[in-house]
Enzyme design. Structure first.
Site, short mmCIF file in Angstrom:
data_model
loop_
_atom_site.label_atom_id
_atom_site.label_comp_id
_atom_site.label_asym_id
_atom_site.label_seq_id
_atom_site.Cartn_x
_atom_site.Cartn_y
_atom_site.Cartn_z
N HIS A 175 3.09 -10.57 11.95
CA HIS A 175 1.86 -11.13 11.39
C HIS A 175 1.83 -12.65 11.48
O HIS A 175 0.75 -13.24 11.59
CB HIS A 175 1.72 -10.71 9.92
CG HIS A 175 1.31 -9.28 9.74
ND1 HIS A 175 2.22 -8.24 9.83
CD2 HIS A 175 0.10 -8.72 9.49
CE1 HIS A 175 1.58 -7.10 9.63
NE2 HIS A 175 0.29 -7.36 9.43
N HIS A 226 0.81 -1.22 0.00
CA HIS A 226 0.00 0.00 0.00
C HIS A 226 0.85 1.27 0.00
O HIS A 226 0.30 2.36 0.11
CB HIS A 226 -0.93 0.01 1.21
CG HIS A 226 -1.85 -1.17 1.25
ND1 HIS A 226 -2.95 -1.29 0.43
CD2 HIS A 226 -1.82 -2.31 1.99
CE1 HIS A 226 -3.56 -2.44 0.67
NE2 HIS A 226 -2.89 -3.07 1.61
N ASP A 253 2.76 -6.17 2.34
CA ASP A 253 1.58 -5.46 2.83
C ASP A 253 2.02 -4.15 3.49
O ASP A 253 1.44 -3.71 4.48
CB ASP A 253 0.78 -6.32 3.81
CG ASP A 253 -0.64 -5.80 4.06
OD1 ASP A 253 -1.07 -4.90 3.32
OD2 ASP A 253 -1.31 -6.30 4.98
N HIS A 289 -2.80 -12.51 2.71
CA HIS A 289 -2.08 -12.56 4.01
C HIS A 289 -2.65 -13.66 4.92
O HIS A 289 -3.34 -13.39 5.90
CB HIS A 289 -2.01 -11.21 4.71
CG HIS A 289 -3.24 -10.37 4.73
ND1 HIS A 289 -4.46 -10.80 5.17
CD2 HIS A 289 -3.42 -9.08 4.38
CE1 HIS A 289 -5.33 -9.83 5.11
NE2 HIS A 289 -4.73 -8.77 4.62
N ASN A 301 -4.11 -13.91 8.72
CA ASN A 301 -4.40 -12.57 9.22
C ASN A 301 -5.72 -12.09 8.66
O ASN A 301 -6.00 -12.25 7.47
CB ASN A 301 -3.27 -11.61 8.84
CG ASN A 301 -2.00 -11.89 9.63
OD1 ASN A 301 -1.83 -11.40 10.74
ND2 ASN A 301 -1.11 -12.69 9.07
N ALA A 302 -6.56 -11.46 9.53
CA ALA A 302 -7.92 -11.06 9.16
C ALA A 302 -8.65 -12.26 8.53
O ALA A 302 -9.28 -12.14 7.49
CB ALA A 302 -7.90 -9.87 8.19
N ASP A 312 7.18 -10.76 8.65
CA ASP A 312 7.85 -9.72 9.43
C ASP A 312 8.06 -10.12 10.88
O ASP A 312 8.60 -9.34 11.68
CB ASP A 312 7.06 -8.41 9.35
CG ASP A 312 5.65 -8.51 9.91
OD1 ASP A 312 5.22 -9.62 10.24
OD2 ASP A 312 4.97 -7.47 9.99
#
Length: 386
Positions: free
Chosen positions: A249, A60, A272, A215, A218-219, A246
């Site tokens: 996450h 992003h 991300d 990802h 995650n979420a 990283d």
């Protein structure tokens, strides 16, 4: 530019070889020729690793630039930074936003693609939303999420001139299974994520054409032995998985487990990253949300939800090496040929072979980026930045 890269430890066909690479224009034309050629510049890669350039399919922004708000000159700044991190190609990820802001972001990205400058090549657009689950929205603006809207996606794709190549959707959102079929016909690679979908719904979307999980873990609703959910469907199937390596996450043990379950040919390393990548801690934005970064960890100001990362691709490679203990040759595909195959770029990118784009990164033994070439041109050289 015509180049001869000599004496490097070149990653080719899954292993490192002491050899040379001949580049003419923007293509690799030969390997193994050590003789000096008239009119060719030389790069001495003695004692260095030479790899395909990294491809980041989910980011992003970086260095103070948020893709949702960026003008073309801002996006070029991101491309230059990414080149310094070994990335030679990337997809600009637009987070869920208003229709007006999404169209503006699409326009800026397309203008940048139409007028490229030295730096990592901007390869297309990734829409992360807006057809996502409220319950697993993560850092998305919940009031902007919506059910599947095929006319809207067509409108976005028309505005993009076909450059939307990748989209993240939630399987349980009304209308998404049908949207996946239509998106595939439109040439868009579909990923599933931001989701609490049950196993059956997720698997149905995979059968409809979804090819990746955004990802992973995650979420996303987690795996349970009585209810495998979307995580179980992703692990059992042969679709790709994005992984944010990283150390925040995904626990290193989960990275190792993911590689065991999926195999190294089905995991795609992504950053991300948000606009804070490459910068110090502080206040930033991600689309419509305020973000605070503390010790490199990005979270929503509103409720502390993790919101993207400050990761770079070269750091992802270093982390993968530390997390897994695997040799480099086993890990390089996660950053190169895997994303290229997922997005249909394998004929041009992802490996070092004659006929491929001359997208290369030269690293020292400590995995520091020394030189990045994009299309046969030097996009970053450590020595020139000293």
């Amino acid at each position: 530019m015509d180049l001869l890269i000599k004496n490097g430890l070149v990653y080719h066909q899954g292993a490192f070889h002491h050899t040379s690479i001949t580049i003419s224009g923007d293509k690799i034309v030969a390997m193994g020729c050590e003789e000096k050629q008239e009119g060719f510049e030389e790069i001495d890669a003695s004692g260095k690793y030479v790899m395909p350039g990294f491809i980041d399919i989910h980011t992003h922004g970086a260095v103070g630039v948020d893709i949702n708000h960026a003008a073309g000159t801002d996006i070029l700044k991101v491309s230059r930074f990414f080149a310094s991190q070994g990335t030679t190609g990337w997809f600009a990820s637009i987070v869920t936003d208003t229709e007006e802001n999404t169209l503006r972001a699409i326009q800026s990205i397309c203008e940048t693609m139409d007028h490229p400058e030295p730096g990592a090549e901007l390869l297309g657009i990734h829409l992360e939303g807006p057809f996502l689950s409220q319950e697993y929205k993560g850092a998305m603006a919940g009031d902007l999420l919506r059910k599947a809207d095929w006319p809207l996606l067509q409108k976005y794709q028309q505005a993009a001139g076909g450059r939307i190549r990748y989209i993240t959707v939630s399987p349980e959102v009304d209308g998404v299974p049908g949207l996946i079929k239509e998106a595939c016909r439109l040439g868009i690679v579909v990923a599933i994520g931001h989701s609490g979908a049950d196993y059956e719904t997720a698997m149905a979307c995979i059968h409809h054409g979804a090819r990746c999980a955004t990802h992973i873990f995650n979420a996303m609703k987690g795996l349970h032995h009585h209810a495998p959910a979307i995580s179980g469907a992703v692990l059992e199937s042969d679709i790709y998985c994005e992984a944010i390596c990283d150390g925040r996450h995904l626990h290193p043990a989960i990275v190792r487990l993911l590689l065991k379950a999926k195999g190294a040919d089905r995991v795609v390393a992504v950053t991300d990253s948000i606009m804070a990548a490459g910068l110090s801690d502080g206040r930033y934005v991600l689309g419509a949300n305020a973000i605070e970064v503390i010790n490199g960890d990005a979270r929503l100001v509103s409720d502390g939800t993790r919101a993207g990362s400050t990761l770079t691709m070269i750091q992802a490679l270093r982390n993968l090496k530390a997390f897994t203990g695997k040799p480099l040759e086993d890990l390089i595909p996660l950053l190169t040929i895997n994303p290229a195959r997922l997005l249909g770029l394998e004929q041009r990118k992802g490996t070092i072979d004659p006929g491929k784009d001359a997208d290369l990164v030269i690293l020292d033994e400590d995995l520091t980026v020394e030189t990045t070439l994009v299309g046969g041109r030097i996009a970053y050289a450590k020595d020139s930045m000293a």
